[in-house]
Write a protein that holds these residues in place. Structure first.
Motif, PDB file in Angstrom:
ATOM      1  N   LEU A  52     -13.494   7.746   7.183  1.00 30.15           N
ATOM      2  CA  LEU A  52     -12.287   8.309   7.801  1.00 30.15           C
ATOM      3  C   LEU A  52     -11.107   7.522   7.242  1.00 30.15           C
ATOM      4  CD1 LEU A  52     -13.472   8.582  11.543  1.00 30.15           C
ATOM      5  CD2 LEU A  52     -13.618  10.334   9.752  1.00 30.15           C
ATOM      6  N   LEU A  53     -10.242   8.209   6.516  1.00 27.22           N
ATOM      7  CA  LEU A  53      -9.092   7.566   5.885  1.00 27.22           C
ATOM      8  C   LEU A  53      -7.856   7.827   6.750  1.00 27.22           C
ATOM      9  CD1 LEU A  53      -7.555   6.289   3.432  1.00 27.22           C
ATOM     10  CD2 LEU A  53      -7.542   8.583   2.411  1.00 27.22           C
ATOM     11  N   CYS A  54      -7.201   6.745   7.175  1.00 28.00           N
ATOM     12  CA  CYS A  54      -6.039   6.891   8.061  1.00 28.00           C
ATOM     13  C   CYS A  54      -4.752   6.862   7.251  1.00 28.00           C
ATOM     14  CB  CYS A  54      -6.004   5.751   9.069  1.00 28.00           C
ATOM     15  SG  CYS A  54      -7.521   5.613  10.015  1.00 28.00           S
ATOM     16  N   GLY A  55      -3.903   7.834   7.466  1.00 30.07           N
ATOM     17  CA  GLY A  55      -2.611   7.874   6.791  1.00 30.07           C
ATOM     18  C   GLY A  55      -1.556   7.142   7.613  1.00 30.07           C
ATOM     19  N   HIS A  56      -0.454   6.835   6.977  1.00 34.65           N
ATOM     20  CA  HIS A  56       0.683   6.214   7.669  1.00 34.65           C
ATOM     21  C   HIS A  56       1.953   6.648   6.994  1.00 34.65           C
ATOM     22  CE1 HIS A  56       0.703   3.523  11.035  1.00 34.65           C
ATOM     23  NE2 HIS A  56      -0.592   3.541  10.882  1.00 34.65           N
ATOM     24  N   TYR A  57       3.066   6.254   7.529  1.00 33.36           N
ATOM     25  CA  TYR A  57       4.357   6.572   6.926  1.00 33.36           C
ATOM     26  C   TYR A  57       4.464   8.089   6.730  1.00 33.36           C
ATOM     27  CZ  TYR A  57       3.169   1.751   6.040  1.00 33.36           C
ATOM     28  OH  TYR A  57       2.715   0.481   6.204  1.00 33.36           O
ATOM     29  N   LYS A  58       4.917   8.509   5.541  1.00 28.58           N
ATOM     30  CA  LYS A  58       5.069   9.951   5.289  1.00 28.58           C
ATOM     31  C   LYS A  58       3.750  10.610   4.871  1.00 28.58           C
ATOM     32  CE  LYS A  58       8.913  11.712   6.176  1.00 28.58           C
ATOM     33  NZ  LYS A  58       8.850  12.802   7.122  1.00 28.58           N
ATOM     34  N   GLY A  59       2.668   9.822   4.830  1.00 27.91           N
ATOM     35  CA  GLY A  59       1.393  10.378   4.394  1.00 27.91           C
ATOM     36  C   GLY A  59       0.958   9.781   3.076  1.00 27.91           C
ATOM     37  N   VAL A  60      -0.069  10.377   2.472  1.00 25.67           N
ATOM     38  CA  VAL A  60      -0.608   9.823   1.222  1.00 25.67           C
ATOM     39  C   VAL A  60      -0.113  10.636   0.037  1.00 25.67           C
ATOM     40  CG1 VAL A  60      -2.728   8.879   2.223  1.00 25.67           C
ATOM     41  CG2 VAL A  60      -2.708  11.233   1.393  1.00 25.67           C
ATOM     42  N   GLY A  87      11.329   7.857   4.150  1.00 25.14           N
ATOM     43  CA  GLY A  87       9.908   7.616   4.409  1.00 25.14           C
ATOM     44  C   GLY A  87       9.141   7.192   3.179  1.00 25.14           C
ATOM     45  N   MET A  88       8.183   6.302   3.429  1.00 25.93           N
ATOM     46  CA  MET A  88       7.350   5.771   2.354  1.00 25.93           C
ATOM     47  C   MET A  88       6.084   6.615   2.232  1.00 25.93           C
ATOM     48  SD  MET A  88       9.117   3.156   1.467  1.00 25.93           S
ATOM     49  CE  MET A  88       8.178   1.818   0.718  1.00 25.93           C
ATOM     50  N   VAL A  93       0.835  -1.209   0.000  1.00 22.27           N
ATOM     51  CA  VAL A  93       0.000   0.000   0.000  1.00 22.27           C
ATOM     52  C   VAL A  93       0.869   1.259   0.000  1.00 22.27           C
ATOM     53  CG1 VAL A  93      -2.040  -1.040   1.085  1.00 22.27           C
ATOM     54  CG2 VAL A  93      -0.196  -0.117   2.522  1.00 22.27           C
ATOM     55  N   ASP A  94       2.204   1.072   0.045  1.00 18.44           N
ATOM     56  CA  ASP A  94       3.083   2.245   0.082  1.00 18.44           C
ATOM     57  C   ASP A  94       4.263   2.030  -0.863  1.00 18.44           C
ATOM     58  OD1 ASP A  94       4.025   0.164   1.752  1.00 18.44           O
ATOM     59  OD2 ASP A  94       5.339   1.564   2.788  1.00 18.44           O
ATOM     60  N   ASP A  95       4.960   3.114  -1.188  1.00 17.65           N
ATOM     61  CA  ASP A  95       6.096   3.031  -2.111  1.00 17.65           C
ATOM     62  C   ASP A  95       7.035   4.212  -1.809  1.00 17.65           C
ATOM     63  OD1 ASP A  95       7.712   2.215  -4.189  1.00 17.65           O
ATOM     64  OD2 ASP A  95       6.055   2.027  -5.619  1.00 17.65           O
ATOM     65  N   TYR A  96       8.235   4.181  -2.446  1.00 16.18           N
ATOM     66  CA  TYR A  96       9.205   5.251  -2.210  1.00 16.18           C
ATOM     67  C   TYR A  96       8.694   6.581  -2.758  1.00 16.18           C
ATOM     68  CZ  TYR A  96      12.263   1.466  -0.992  1.00 16.18           C
ATOM     69  OH  TYR A  96      12.797   0.378  -0.360  1.00 16.18           O
ATOM     70  N   ALA A  97       9.152   7.679  -2.140  1.00 15.59           N
ATOM     71  CA  ALA A  97       8.723   9.007  -2.585  1.00 15.59           C
ATOM     72  C   ALA A  97       9.472   9.406  -3.855  1.00 15.59           C
ATOM     73  CB  ALA A  97       9.000  10.036  -1.486  1.00 15.59           C
ATOM     74  N   TYR A  98       8.756   9.907  -4.848  1.00 16.57           N
ATOM     75  CA  TYR A  98       9.412  10.507  -6.013  1.00 16.57           C
ATOM     76  C   TYR A  98      10.283  11.654  -5.522  1.00 16.57           C
ATOM     77  CZ  TYR A  98       6.924   8.208  -9.828  1.00 16.57           C
ATOM     78  OH  TYR A  98       6.456   7.294 -10.733  1.00 16.57           O
ATOM     79  N   GLY A  99      11.463  11.778  -6.072  1.00 18.86           N
ATOM     80  CA  GLY A  99      12.356  12.863  -5.668  1.00 18.86           C
ATOM     81  C   GLY A  99      13.258  12.468  -4.521  1.00 18.86           C
ATOM     82  N   GLY A 100      13.012  11.264  -3.971  1.00 19.73           N
ATOM     83  CA  GLY A 100      13.866  10.766  -2.893  1.00 19.73           C
ATOM     84  C   GLY A 100      13.458  11.271  -1.528  1.00 19.73           C
ATOM     85  N   GLY A 101      14.292  10.981  -0.527  1.00 22.52           N
ATOM     86  CA  GLY A 101      13.974  11.391   0.845  1.00 22.52           C
ATOM     87  C   GLY A 101      13.503  10.208   1.654  1.00 22.52           C
TER      88      GLY A 101
END
Ligand code: ADE
Length: 226
Positions: free
Chosen positions: A109-117, A59-60, A49-57
């Motif tokens: 209610l949508l719950c975020g995780h990691y670095k967010g959505v 957190g997923m 349900v998560d992946d690496y951030a475009y641009g790097g940095g």
């Protein structure tokens, strides 16, 4: 009322709805709370349900596709008044917002995780964002439980004494007055006489006075005094 809570960690949020007032509200048929596992809408065999951030940095980032597939499935079954993303950047939750939400029929209610959505979820798939305060939680689940609890207890019939939600702190922008129960005296500490007088008008006046006093000393901002 129907509340769907979408999360990738369903176990984190199950227990608040399996006990006490929230459990009874569901048993009485006054509210339906569904906890939906976002992983059921993942498209790969790892149920990602998560992946690496475009641009790097560090957190997923939560991917848009499982969230979109989940929301499309939910929306095919009912019309939602609001689809709310739980986020520290959202509108600050308050009693007044709880009152407004308690009048709605269907909520997500949508719950975020990691670095967010993925930002496109916020731009295209939700109708609002709520924060429960200026601090960052590790996920939106505890925030969603807070919001659902504050909203559900306002639904008529959920509390056994229907007037009791009205006398809560914040319901009239005042902090609730002190309350006491038996014994009338404990270690020399006495319950105020007026509360045992049976004089309803005097009791109401005393409670209002104490609410004002308390609000003035603890939360003068509620009275516009700061
Ligand atoms: N998710 C992480 N922190 C949060 C907060 N303060 N309020 C709502 N959702 C959150």
């Amino acid at each position: 009322m129907h509340i769907d809570i979408v999360t990738c960690l369903p176990r984190l949020i199950e227990s608040p709805f399996s006990d006490s007032i929230l459990k009874r509200a569901q048993a009485k048929g006054l509210v339906e709370v569904n906890i939906i596992d976002l992983r059921d809408y993942a498209t790969d065999k790892h149920k990602s349900v998560d992946d690496y951030a475009y641009g790097g940095g560090a957190g997923m980032v939560m991917m848009i596709e499982p969230i979109d597939r989940c929301l499309e499935d939910l929306k095919s079954k009912r019309h939602y008044d609001d689809i709310i993303y739980m986020s520290p950047d959202g509108e600050r939750f308050s009693q007044s917002l709880a009152n407004q939400l308690s009048l709605k029929k269907n909520l997500v209610l949508l719950c975020g995780h990691y670095k967010g959505v993925d930002e496109r979820v916020r731009q295209h798939l939700i109708t609002g964002e709520i924060s429960i305060g200026d601090y960052v939680l590790s996920g939106g689940e505890l925030a969603a439980a807070v919001v659902a609890d504050a909203v559900v207890r306002l639904i008529p019939g959920v509390l056994s004494d229907e007037t009791s939600a009205l006398s809560d702190s914040f319901q009239d922008d005042l902090i609730a007055p002190p309350v006491y129960t038996r014994p009338a005296e404990y270690k020399g500490w006495r319950v105020p006489d007026v509360l045992m007088s049976g004089h309803e008008k005097k009791i109401d006046e005393w409670r209002h006075e104490k609410s004002l006093e308390r609000t003035r000393s603890r939360r003068p901002d509620l009275l516009g005094e700061v």
